[in-house]
Motif scaffolding. Sequence first.
Motif, PDB file in Angstrom:
ATOM      1  N   ASP A   1       0.827  -1.199   0.000  1.00 30.74           N
ATOM      2  CA  ASP A   1       0.000   0.000   0.000  1.00 30.74           C
ATOM      3  C   ASP A   1       0.865   1.255   0.000  1.00 30.74           C
ATOM      4  N   ASP A   2       1.984   1.210   0.706  1.00 29.90           N
ATOM      5  CA  ASP A   2       2.867   2.365   0.785  1.00 29.90           C
ATOM      6  C   ASP A   2       3.407   2.738  -0.598  1.00 29.90           C
ATOM      7  N   LYS A   3       3.788   1.744  -1.389  1.00 30.48           N
ATOM      8  CA  LYS A   3       4.390   2.015  -2.695  1.00 30.48           C
ATOM      9  C   LYS A   3       3.346   2.378  -3.747  1.00 30.48           C
ATOM     10  N   ILE A   4       2.176   1.770  -3.688  1.00 27.87           N
ATOM     11  CA  ILE A   4       1.152   2.112  -4.692  1.00 27.87           C
ATOM     12  C   ILE A   4       0.728   3.571  -4.531  1.00 27.87           C
ATOM     13  N   LYS A   5       0.813   4.101  -3.333  1.00 24.67           N
ATOM     14  CA  LYS A   5       0.480   5.521  -3.140  1.00 24.67           C
ATOM     15  C   LYS A   5       1.376   6.405  -4.001  1.00 24.67           C
ATOM     16  N   GLU A   6       2.658   6.111  -4.014  1.00 30.27           N
ATOM     17  CA  GLU A   6       3.603   6.914  -4.793  1.00 30.27           C
ATOM     18  C   GLU A   6       3.333   6.774  -6.293  1.00 30.27           C
ATOM     19  N   ILE A   7       3.157   5.555  -6.747  1.00 26.33           N
ATOM     20  CA  ILE A   7       2.953   5.316  -8.176  1.00 26.33           C
ATOM     21  C   ILE A   7       1.631   5.909  -8.636  1.00 26.33           C
ATOM     22  N   TYR A   8       0.624   5.777  -7.816  1.00 24.40           N
ATOM     23  CA  TYR A   8      -0.690   6.340  -8.158  1.00 24.40           C
ATOM     24  C   TYR A   8      -0.595   7.863  -8.286  1.00 24.40           C
ATOM     25  N   ILE A   9       0.085   8.510  -7.347  1.00 29.65           N
ATOM     26  CA  ILE A   9       0.251   9.961  -7.397  1.00 29.65           C
ATOM     27  C   ILE A   9       1.006  10.371  -8.656  1.00 29.65           C
ATOM     28  N   LEU A  10       2.090   9.673  -8.967  1.00 33.58           N
ATOM     29  CA  LEU A  10       2.869  10.003 -10.168  1.00 33.58           C
ATOM     30  C   LEU A  10       2.018   9.866 -11.426  1.00 33.58           C
ATOM     31  N   ALA A  11       1.184   8.826 -11.466  1.00 32.52           N
ATOM     32  CA  ALA A  11       0.302   8.631 -12.621  1.00 32.52           C
ATOM     33  C   ALA A  11      -0.751   9.736 -12.699  1.00 32.52           C
ATOM     34  N   VAL A  12      -1.291  10.129 -11.557  1.00 34.73           N
ATOM     35  CA  VAL A  12      -2.259  11.230 -11.529  1.00 34.73           C
ATOM     36  C   VAL A  12      -1.608  12.514 -12.034  1.00 34.73           C
ATOM     37  N   GLU A  13      -0.396  12.788 -11.576  1.00 31.53           N
ATOM     38  CA  GLU A  13       0.297  14.004 -12.006  1.00 31.53           C
ATOM     39  C   GLU A  13       0.557  13.985 -13.513  1.00 31.53           C
ATOM     40  N   ALA A  14       1.035  12.850 -14.030  1.00 27.03           N
ATOM     41  CA  ALA A  14       1.301  12.750 -15.471  1.00 27.03           C
ATOM     42  C   ALA A  14       0.016  12.942 -16.270  1.00 27.03           C
ATOM     43  N   ARG A  15      -1.041  12.321 -15.804  1.00 27.41           N
ATOM     44  CA  ARG A  15      -2.344  12.460 -16.484  1.00 27.41           C
ATOM     45  C   ARG A  15      -2.827  13.902 -16.390  1.00 27.41           C
ATOM     46  N   ASN A  16      -2.618  14.518 -15.259  1.00 29.78           N
ATOM     47  CA  ASN A  16      -3.066  15.892 -15.070  1.00 29.78           C
ATOM     48  C   ASN A  16      -2.292  16.869 -15.956  1.00 29.78           C
ATOM     49  N   TYR A  17      -1.044  16.523 -16.270  1.00 30.59           N
ATOM     50  CA  TYR A  17      -0.249  17.354 -17.170  1.00 30.59           C
ATOM     51  C   TYR A  17      -0.626  17.138 -18.632  1.00 30.59           C
ATOM     52  N   GLY A  18      -1.556  16.204 -18.885  1.00 28.94           N
ATOM     53  CA  GLY A  18      -2.049  16.026 -20.243  1.00 28.94           C
ATOM     54  C   GLY A  18      -1.645  14.740 -20.925  1.00 28.94           C
ATOM     55  N   GLN A  19      -0.959  13.832 -20.220  1.00 26.21           N
ATOM     56  CA  GLN A  19      -0.573  12.573 -20.844  1.00 26.21           C
ATOM     57  C   GLN A  19      -1.779  11.630 -20.865  1.00 26.21           C
ATOM     58  N   GLU A  20      -2.406  11.526 -22.008  1.00 32.59           N
ATOM     59  CA  GLU A  20      -3.606  10.690 -22.137  1.00 32.59           C
ATOM     60  C   GLU A  20      -3.277   9.205 -22.048  1.00 32.59           C
ATOM     61  N   LYS A  21      -2.113   8.826 -22.579  1.00 31.46           N
ATOM     62  CA  LYS A  21      -1.733   7.413 -22.614  1.00 31.46           C
ATOM     63  C   LYS A  21      -0.453   7.220 -21.810  1.00 31.46           C
ATOM     64  N   ILE A  22      -0.552   6.492 -20.703  1.00 26.12           N
ATOM     65  CA  ILE A  22       0.618   6.148 -19.897  1.00 26.12           C
ATOM     66  C   ILE A  22       0.968   4.693 -20.191  1.00 26.12           C
ATOM     67  N   PRO A  23       2.038   4.449 -20.954  1.00 28.48           N
ATOM     68  CA  PRO A  23       2.373   3.069 -21.335  1.00 28.48           C
ATOM     69  C   PRO A  23       2.790   2.220 -20.134  1.00 28.48           C
ATOM     70  N   VAL A  24       2.392   0.955 -20.189  1.00 28.80           N
ATOM     71  CA  VAL A  24       2.845  -0.041 -19.216  1.00 28.80           C
ATOM     72  C   VAL A  24       3.337  -1.245 -20.022  1.00 28.80           C
ATOM     73  N   ASN A  25       4.638  -1.421 -20.056  1.00 25.64           N
ATOM     74  CA  ASN A  25       5.254  -2.497 -20.826  1.00 25.64           C
ATOM     75  C   ASN A  25       5.646  -3.611 -19.866  1.00 25.64           C
ATOM     76  N   ILE A  26       5.020  -4.766 -20.017  1.00 20.26           N
ATOM     77  CA  ILE A  26       5.276  -5.890 -19.104  1.00 20.26           C
ATOM     78  C   ILE A  26       6.093  -6.946 -19.843  1.00 20.26           C
ATOM     79  N   TYR A  27       7.299  -7.162 -19.354  1.00 16.16           N
ATOM     80  CA  TYR A  27       8.211  -8.132 -19.956  1.00 16.16           C
ATOM     81  C   TYR A  27       8.347  -9.348 -19.045  1.00 16.16           C
ATOM     82  N   PRO A  28       8.618 -10.519 -19.612  1.00 22.94           N
ATOM     83  CA  PRO A  28       8.820 -11.704 -18.751  1.00 22.94           C
ATOM     84  C   PRO A  28      10.091 -11.585 -17.924  1.00 22.94           C
TER      85      PRO A  28
END
Length: 244
Positions: free
Chosen positions: A166-193
Amino acid sequence: MKLICLTLLSSFSIMANAQNNFKSTQIQFERVEKAYQEKWETLYQSLQLAGYKDHFSMIINAYKAEGKLEIWLKAKTDHKYSLYRAYDFCAHSGTLGPKVMEGDKQTPEGFYAINVFNPMSTYHLSLGLNYPNNVDLARTGKDRKPGSDIYIHGNCVTVGCIPLTDDKIKEIYILAVEARNYGQEKIPVNIYPFKMTNENMKKYSIQFPLQASFWKTLQPGYLAFKKHKKQLDINEIDGKYTLR
């Protein structure tokens, strides 16, 4: 001419308000508000020191074998992304190889983007991915369910998602909110094996020979980002990923 200028100014104002409204809407939720209260001051100072200032875009890279989730950021004036922070998965589900169908407990592998911000998640806070995409649907085939509801989330449990504390998702969630708020409509998530070096490709292809051909379609994206540090331009054609 004056009318055109006024129209453009009005359009920019609407766009700015839409961006600011995203963050203000999110903060109305108790968990997001609390996350900002706990994390934002320290995060903001860290972002300033790292040179991202007040406007950045974001890419997430995740590696299943290593159990790592990386946050890459790019300031508005930068030409390339740089690694900001890395986080550990706090649980694992399934094995290496992509998700095929509902209930297989596999974490997907491929190129996705955040399409859901869930401030009231069962798993504290969560960021949903646009799984299944066309490549996933082609792999699963007709008359079978590919599954859905793949998230990066808290609460440290998983049956196919990417779990964090929970502690770490707070940081990532905030960063994603900030990026989205700055206008980034698409935040890529690349999942590699795994980190898809040639050495790892040889190693894991021996252990998982049925996945080798699929992994060869992921590796060009991994190598391109490693070299250029720029957002990938990926096509989904005939059930395969191709790098433009």
